[in-house]
Design a protein around this motif. Structure first.
Motif, PDB file in Angstrom:
ATOM      1  N   SER A 281       8.476  10.149  -0.593  1.00  0.00           N
ATOM      2  CA  SER A 281       7.648   9.651   0.713  1.00  0.00           C
ATOM      3  C   SER A 281       8.427   8.883   1.750  1.00  0.00           C
ATOM      4  O   SER A 281       8.142   8.326   2.408  1.00  0.00           O
ATOM      5  N   PHE A 282       9.614   8.410   1.412  1.00  0.00           N
ATOM      6  CA  PHE A 282      10.363   7.661   2.223  1.00  0.00           C
ATOM      7  C   PHE A 282      11.828   7.831   1.931  1.00  0.00           C
ATOM      8  O   PHE A 282      12.339   8.290   1.013  1.00  0.00           O
ATOM      9  N   ALA A 283      12.940   7.107   2.817  1.00  0.00           N
ATOM     10  CA  ALA A 283      14.281   7.255   2.754  1.00  0.00           C
ATOM     11  C   ALA A 283      14.646   6.019   2.360  1.00  0.00           C
ATOM     12  O   ALA A 283      14.132   4.903   2.838  1.00  0.00           O
ATOM     13  N   VAL A 284      15.856   5.894   1.960  1.00  0.00           N
ATOM     14  CA  VAL A 284      16.688   4.408   1.605  1.00  0.00           C
ATOM     15  C   VAL A 284      18.058   4.660   2.217  1.00  0.00           C
ATOM     16  O   VAL A 284      18.781   5.474   1.758  1.00  0.00           O
TER      17      VAL A 284
ATOM     18  N   ASP B 213       0.942  -1.351   0.128  1.00  0.00           N
ATOM     19  CA  ASP B 213      -0.114  -0.029   0.096  1.00  0.00           C
ATOM     20  C   ASP B 213       0.782   1.293  -0.196  1.00  0.00           C
ATOM     21  O   ASP B 213       0.639   2.244  -0.649  1.00  0.00           O
ATOM     22  N   ARG B 214       1.968   1.170   0.756  1.00  0.00           N
ATOM     23  CA  ARG B 214       2.904   2.320   0.742  1.00  0.00           C
ATOM     24  C   ARG B 214       4.351   1.707   1.111  1.00  0.00           C
ATOM     25  O   ARG B 214       4.308   0.740   1.737  1.00  0.00           O
ATOM     26  N   ILE B 215       5.234   2.532   0.944  1.00  0.00           N
ATOM     27  CA  ILE B 215       6.663   2.106   1.284  1.00  0.00           C
ATOM     28  C   ILE B 215       6.877   3.084   2.351  1.00  0.00           C
ATOM     29  O   ILE B 215       6.784   4.540   2.120  1.00  0.00           O
ATOM     30  N   CYS B 216       7.348   2.752   3.469  1.00  0.00           N
ATOM     31  CA  CYS B 216       7.892   3.584   4.565  1.00  0.00           C
ATOM     32  C   CYS B 216       9.168   3.881   4.659  1.00  0.00           C
ATOM     33  O   CYS B 216       9.779   4.803   5.069  1.00  0.00           O
ATOM     34  N   TYR B 217      10.069   2.887   4.198  1.00  0.00           N
ATOM     35  CA  TYR B 217      11.491   2.872   4.509  1.00  0.00           C
ATOM     36  C   TYR B 217      12.247   1.726   3.494  1.00  0.00           C
ATOM     37  O   TYR B 217      11.376   0.785   3.349  1.00  0.00           O
ATOM     38  N   ALA B 218      13.428   1.686   3.203  1.00  0.00           N
ATOM     39  CA  ALA B 218      14.015   0.608   2.614  1.00  0.00           C
ATOM     40  C   ALA B 218      15.446   0.763   3.017  1.00  0.00           C
ATOM     41  O   ALA B 218      16.047   1.725   3.227  1.00  0.00           O
ATOM     42  N   ARG B 219      16.053  -0.455   2.814  1.00  0.00           N
ATOM     43  CA  ARG B 219      17.549  -0.590   3.093  1.00  0.00           C
ATOM     44  C   ARG B 219      18.386  -1.395   2.090  1.00  0.00           C
ATOM     45  O   ARG B 219      17.650  -2.544   1.525  1.00  0.00           O
ATOM     46  N   VAL B 220      19.397  -0.911   1.558  1.00  0.00           N
ATOM     47  CA  VAL B 220      20.200  -1.699   0.636  1.00  0.00           C
ATOM     48  C   VAL B 220      21.558  -1.887   1.146  1.00  0.00           C
ATOM     49  O   VAL B 220      21.998  -1.078   1.504  1.00  0.00           O
TER      50      VAL B 220
END
Length: 452
Positions: free
Chosen positions: A264-267, A151-158
């Motif tokens: 709308s989010f950070a990575v 539904d939405r992306i709040c945060y991500a990690r690579v």
């Protein structure tokens, strides 16, 4: 262009080093109903002999001249797998001979040469596919679909922290060898071209001095970094900006990191190479009620799967963890199947020259943020303002600083940390004068505030 209206695609490989010995020759050999290696090119006669003997089927022709391979009627597809510095010249040779070209990443090391490839491909009867094998793995493709369902992306990690590549290569069962029987002229050509590319990429395109540290970081971004950042782009799109970065050092194991901003989010992105014999690479995306993670293993050991991990809250509030492995078929095999569809069946490639150019844009964002130590959109600028012997620094007002020609050596931006170190001491024939907070790349027109 040589006819490819038949089942077998004839492949000429430029570069008989590690990746060719460990991945390409074995994989193309296993896919002998689709490909046949007909030509090999390298500056090492020892490497040519070894790889010629490894090829399944009729022995390929060998040469030290890439133009001979690219112009041969025995070659339908040119595979460029040599030193990064020579990727572009050999892509150009292939396209000018109207061949289909497959190049290992990085396609190019400068924006200038990336743009040249994009334009040349438009004029050629040939076409180009860039080798980002992780993006063809089944687990990654499955993860893309799952991420799209959030539904939405709040945060991500690579994340990509690995041990020495030699650990995995020596245990791959492919028994590669290295050679040093190249000429001094070959070594000098590689060194000269590498220096020219670094000067273009860093100094001319990013206004960053070429130092051992900046050169090392650029090379790491092109090698290990391009795997992660390319996959990040496909999974999440291009970042809108970068909030900060830490670059690797020339002393000790190289580690680097960055924080990207999306609408709308950070990575967060972290990568490095140390002495621990493990392969820790993943992309993890956090939704509101579901987390999707794709986990990559070393591609040099054939048959290791790319798995997808899902953690989620179900409708009744139950927590569930899932590990999905669709296939043991490795990323290189899946990539070569896509290459066949691209070459023989006309299927468009997703890893194009235009796509690969975006990696260089992200590399530039990381380098600028790391050099500044601050977000590249918001930097404190300090200027060396030349003063007469009778003039005090307090008599230099902002209007005079704005009129400075920033191309002269005494008018350079320096970091705030350097100002604290230097204070207001005299530096040669100049004094340090604060010009105030500015927006990066807006130059003197973006300066505001008063004198220091």
């Amino acid at each position: 262009m040589g006819s490819i209206n038949k089942q077998i695609i004839r492949v000429g490989i430029i570069g008989c080093g590690e990746i060719t010995q460990v991945a390409h020759i074995p994989t193309l050999g296993f896919l002998s109903d689709l490909f046949q290696i007909t030509y090999l090119c390298d500056v090492s006669n020892g490497a040519l002999k070894l790889c010629r003997n490894k090829v399944i089927g009729p022995a390929p022709k060998t040469t030290r001249d890439a133009n001979e391979l690219c112009s041969s009627s025995d070659v339908d597809l040119v595979m460029v797998a040599n030193s990064d510095a020579f990727h572009v010249p050999h892509i150009k040779l292939g396209l000018r001979n109207n061949k289909i070209v497959f190049v290992e990443k990085p396609m190019a090391l400068t924006l200038k040469e990336a743009d040249e490839i994009i334009e040349l491909e438009k004029q050629s009867l040939g076409k180009l596919m860039v080798g980002y094998m992780r993006r063809y793995s089944a687990g990654f493709i499955d993860a893309i679909k799952e991420i799209g369902s959030l539904d939405r992306i709040c945060y991500a990690r690579v994340r990509d922290i690995v041990g020495p590549n030699s650990v995995f290569v020596t245990q791959s069962g492919t028994f590669p060898k290295t050679f040093s029987d190249y000429t001094p002229e070959d070594s000098k050509e590689l060194s000269t071209r590498t220096d020219e590319l670094l000067e273009q990429a860093l100094t001319k395109e990013l206004d960053i001095p070429v130092t051992p540290a900046s050169a090392l970081q650029w090379r790491h971004l092109g090698s290990l970094g391009s795997h992660d950042l390319s996959a990040m782009r496909e999974a999440l799109g291009m970042p809108t900006s970068i909030l900060g970065a830490s670059l690797c050092s020339t002393s000790g194991p190289p580690f680097w990191s960055a924080l990207f901003q999306y609408p709308s989010f950070a990575v967060s992105y972290e990568s490095g190479i140390d002495g621990v014999p493990r392969f820790d690479a993943s992309i993890e995306v956090f939704g509101e009620n579901k987390t999707v993670k794709v986990v990559f293993d070393t591609p040099y050991v054939k048959g290791l799967p790319t798995n997808m991990h899902i953690r989620e809250k179900l409708e009744d509030g139950t927590y569930r963890e899932s590990v999905i492995r669709r296939t043991y078929e490795d990323a290189y095999t899946l990539e070569m199947k896509e290459l066949y569809a691209f070459a023989a069946l006309g299927k468009p490639a997703k890893t194009t020259a235009v796509d690969a150019r975006q990696d260089l844009e992200i590399f530039g964002m990381i380098m600028k943020a790391g050099q500044a130590g601050l977000p590249i959109r918001h930097i404190d600028y300090f200027v060396f303002a030349p003063l007469s012997s009778k003039q005090s620094r307090h008599e230099v007002d902002l209007q005079e600083i704005r009129r400075l020609d920033l191309s002269v050596p005494v008018a350079k931006a320096i970091r705030a940390t350097e100002l604290r170190t230097r204070g207001a001491t005299r530096v040669g024939a100049a004094y340090v004068v604060r010009a105030a907070t500015a927006v990066a790349n807006e130059g003197v027109a973006g300066w505001a505030g008063g004198r220091n």
